[in-house]
Scaffold this active site. Sequence first.
Site, PDB file in Angstrom:
ATOM      1  N   PHE A 143       3.289   0.147  -3.866  1.00 49.71           N
ATOM      2  CA  PHE A 143       4.245   0.389  -2.708  1.00 49.71           C
ATOM      3  C   PHE A 143       5.454   1.205  -2.619  1.00 49.71           C
ATOM      4  CE2 PHE A 143       1.892  -3.901  -2.473  1.00 49.71           C
ATOM      5  CZ  PHE A 143       0.987  -3.511  -1.684  1.00 49.71           C
ATOM      6  N   GLU A 166       7.047   3.969  -8.621  1.00 49.06           N
ATOM      7  CA  GLU A 166       7.062   5.416  -8.547  1.00 49.06           C
ATOM      8  C   GLU A 166       8.270   5.839  -9.573  1.00 49.06           C
ATOM      9  OE1 GLU A 166       7.468   7.798  -4.873  1.00 49.06           O
ATOM     10  OE2 GLU A 166       7.915   9.390  -5.967  1.00 49.06           O
ATOM     11  N   ARG A 226      13.551  12.488   3.779  1.00 45.64           N
ATOM     12  CA  ARG A 226      12.611  12.088   4.813  1.00 45.64           C
ATOM     13  C   ARG A 226      12.908  11.438   5.722  1.00 45.64           C
ATOM     14  NH1 ARG A 226       6.882  12.333   4.952  1.00 45.64           N
ATOM     15  NH2 ARG A 226       6.258  13.179   2.720  1.00 45.64           N
ATOM     16  N   GLU A 240       0.931   5.599   4.251  1.00 46.57           N
ATOM     17  CA  GLU A 240       2.141   5.097   4.595  1.00 46.57           C
ATOM     18  C   GLU A 240       2.061   5.032   6.321  1.00 46.57           C
ATOM     19  OE1 GLU A 240       3.791   8.183   1.915  1.00 46.57           O
ATOM     20  OE2 GLU A 240       5.423   7.071   1.916  1.00 46.57           O
TER      21      GLU A 240
HETATM   22  N1  MTE Z   1      -1.985   0.050  -0.609  1.00 48.75           N
HETATM   23  C1  MTE Z   1      -2.145  -0.631  -1.300  1.00 48.75           C
HETATM   24  N2  MTE Z   1      -3.225  -1.661  -1.282  1.00 48.75           N
HETATM   25  N3  MTE Z   1      -1.261  -0.862  -2.474  1.00 48.75           N
HETATM   26  C2  MTE Z   1      -0.144  -0.059  -2.654  1.00 48.75           C
HETATM   27  O1  MTE Z   1       0.438  -0.320  -3.517  1.00 48.75           O
HETATM   28  N4  MTE Z   1       1.006   1.885  -1.722  1.00 48.75           N
HETATM   29  C3  MTE Z   1       1.164   2.720  -0.462  1.00 48.75           C
HETATM   30  C4  MTE Z   1      -0.030   3.141   0.018  1.00 48.75           C
HETATM   31  N5  MTE Z   1      -0.970   2.099   0.318  1.00 48.75           N
HETATM   32  C5  MTE Z   1      -0.034   0.961  -1.607  1.00 48.75           C
HETATM   33  C6  MTE Z   1      -1.054   1.086  -0.785  1.00 48.75           C
HETATM   34  C7  MTE Z   1       2.128   3.953  -0.666  1.00 48.75           C
HETATM   35  S1  MTE Z   1       3.748   3.557  -0.876  1.00 48.75           S
HETATM   36  C8  MTE Z   1       1.547   5.098  -0.666  1.00 48.75           C
HETATM   37  S2  MTE Z   1       2.611   6.706  -1.060  1.00 48.75           S
HETATM   38  C9  MTE Z   1       0.235   5.235  -0.753  1.00 48.75           C
HETATM   39  O2  MTE Z   1      -0.585   4.155  -0.906  1.00 48.75           O
HETATM   40  C10 MTE Z   1      -0.253   6.156  -2.004  1.00 48.75           C
HETATM   41  O3  MTE Z   1      -1.365   6.280  -2.311  1.00 48.75           O
HETATM   42  P1  MTE Z   1      -2.196   7.519  -1.513  1.00 48.75           P
HETATM   43  O4  MTE Z   1      -1.499   8.748  -1.895  1.00 48.75           O
HETATM   44  O5  MTE Z   1      -3.667   7.433  -2.272  1.00 48.75           O
HETATM   45  O6  MTE Z   1      -2.360   7.208  -0.082  1.00 48.75           O
HETATM   46 MO1  MOS Z   2       4.776   5.848  -1.563  1.00 45.44          MO
HETATM   47  S1  MOS Z   2       6.772   5.054  -0.916  1.00 45.44           S
HETATM   48  O1  MOS Z   2       5.188   7.354  -1.460  1.00 45.44           O
HETATM   49  O2  MOS Z   2       4.853   5.375  -3.184  1.00 45.44           O
END
Ligand code: MTE
Ligand code: MOS
Length: 752
Positions: free
Chosen positions: A222, A226, A304, A707
């Site tokens: 989440f 990062e 952002r 997101e």
């Molecule tokens: N979904 C789950 N199940 N677990 C996660 O940690 N992180 C979120 C989102 N969905 C997350 C999630 C965040 S902060 C981001 S930036 C995106 O997933 C990153 O993955 P993606 O670029 O493949 O969407």
């Molecule tokens: Mo998502 S806050 O850009 O890891």
Amino acid sequence: MKNKDSRGHVRGESLFLDDINVRQGTLCGLVFDSPIAHGKIKNIDYSEAEKLDGIVKILTHNDIPGENQIGGIIPDEPLFAEDEVHYIGQPIAFIVADTLSIAKKARKLIKVEIEELPVITTAKEAFEKGLFISPLRKFELADTTKAFEDCNYVFEGETFTNGQEHLYLETQGSYAFPLENGNIKIISSTQGPTQVQKTCARVLGLSMHNIEVEVIRLGGGFGGKEDQATPWAVMAALGVKVLNRPVKIILERHDDMRMTGKRHPYSSRFKIGLNKQLKIIAFEAEFLQNSGAAADLSPAIAERTLFHATNSYFIPNVKVTVHSCKTNLPPNTAFRGFGGPQGMFVIEAAIAKASDKLNVPAYKIQEANLLADGDEFPFGQIAEHVESQNSWKQATTHFNLPEEERKIAVFNQENTHAKKGLAIMPICFGISFTNTPMNHARALVHIYQDGSVGISTGAVEMGQGVNTKMLQIVAMAFGIDPDKVKIETTNTTRVANTSPTAASSTADLNGKALLKACELLKDRLENVVQQKLKLNPETSVSFKENSVWVDGKKSSLGWKQLVMEAFLKRINLSEHAHYATPQIHFDKSKEKGHPFAYHVYGTSITTVTLDCIRGTYEFDAVEIVHDFGQSMNPGIDLGQVEGALVQGIGWLTMEEISYDKNGRLLSNTLSTYKVPDIYAVPDKVEIVPLETEGNEMAILKSKAVGEPPLMYGIGAYFAIQNAIRAFNPNSRLKFDAPFTPEKVLLSLYEQN
Ligand code: MTE
Ligand code: MOS
């Protein structure tokens, strides 16, 4: 296709960091952290701790062979505190012991003397004292000062949005062990393997090629992993470097909550100007970001906030400023939405204020200002393929807004101690890392001689289903069964120089690189088909159902046979491809450019019922029309919208981070920090895909989804506010999130 991980997760068979069999002689690491939020270290006495049987070594900044520095954007964060401490939870030393229980005993025996300095916990205090992490940023479009003079109505206000704990199920951790020749392998629960590799090299005084970082999958990130998965990985690697033995560290929940940063709290001010037709003519906002004690990703997150300060609206005159304020809290960090939600809350608050003063429903103002093709964002990008009005129209007609309103009015008339409220939340979220150089990725594809395929990319699976999407791309490209494709771990030796899995861009960037690799391999295989079947060059060859198709007809040549044929002809069956998002650019000196590949849109309608005796509430429904583009995996994408929505509602309603004035985290357990459970989920969550073409810049026209839907949660705040107003028209409007039941109760009985 079903999420490839579902079965393993449900059966408890999926491997996470803590499931890995450790090597013989693996040591256990524990962090000794500052008990004081700000002060000068006078003396630390490790002697009692070191005497304990089973303590191997207590590592401090003195043991660092390279630089004591882990700051990514700005070098302002030591791995271990040296002379000063800046927040409670700041690492001072790393205890390496035979077992965790011995390490914990030792931690209690360390004596530290700190001369205390003044503690600042809020952005406002830091702002007044002029304490900043980085210089302010400002986006401007046209001239607000002049425009305000021409407005019929001008309103001002203040807002606060609190932080948010990531509460990934799997806490932070890492496992490092020595390889030969002084090289080190780290298994990390990180969204950014390259960031871990790079920082380790810096701290250990090694080169990046000495460090191999591997990620299996994350039990949620989440954004919290990062940047902030890095220190624990570096500490474990430091242990390996100094002791030449494997070292593992897994943070216990309390340590994780105390030591890691969260979503940034923001204190903001706005000024909004409208004309008689409810057009927003001018908007100004000043955002004070509570960055914590070091930069971490704060400057990027602040940026952002500005990119999303006008949400889904076109406003011709805009001035928005953000200050990253330095406080004595753990460095706050990325969290789903990355500063966007904080920005979007403020424009929605401004609209709510205007709606209240002008006595028109907020949605009338929202609707009158929705973005359209050709509009200019305050950062210079011209809006294209805009779906704001489409998604608004589809949502308000599909879910019959007038009827919902009527029902609420009737309910509110018939009930004295229960009231309902409704709010609409349009969203518009830019896809791409706003830092243009980060928008690239690579993929490595091996076709093995038996026709099975192994793929590596820079994508990290953290529950969002990116591995399944990668697998779908390959299965589709080669026309083979998904079970013929294996997703390898994410490893810096196979795919190097990766951007973190973040910004919702992972499937786009890695998927496009992967598709390119597959296309290159297909070209080679097509040549083999031409030769083998003696086709003329115009004949069309495709791959479907594990077979080769010629001019639209299935041939006798199977995929497996073709691959073997190619192998015997000594054709290269591996490919490594690169993708960099085209067309994007941004000039920070002018704060203008075209930073986003595209935007994701949508509209939600939230309804809530308040118990006006207790201040508690339940969400009746959240109805959403969401812009998936052409979803390549509706199951996964729906899950992302649902999860993000509930996480967003949690941020704005029940999740309340609390620090005392000494900078001590009070909400440090799951009994004092409440996250949504199944009972907090709205009774009805209905998500309808927007009817749309999709966007070529998205992988297979399937738009990024991770997101954007979090911001639908903002509707929860304003629905509650509207329900309170139905009960007590005298209550003051408040923009102070989260709207906990305690705050609701006070508002219900407030007399102005
Ligand atoms: N979904 C789950 N199940 N677990 C996660 O940690 N992180 C979120 C989102 N969905 C997350 C999630 C965040 S902060 C981001 S930036 C995106 O997933 C990153 O993955 P993606 O670029 O493949 O969407
Ligand atoms: Mo998502 S806050 O850009 O890891």
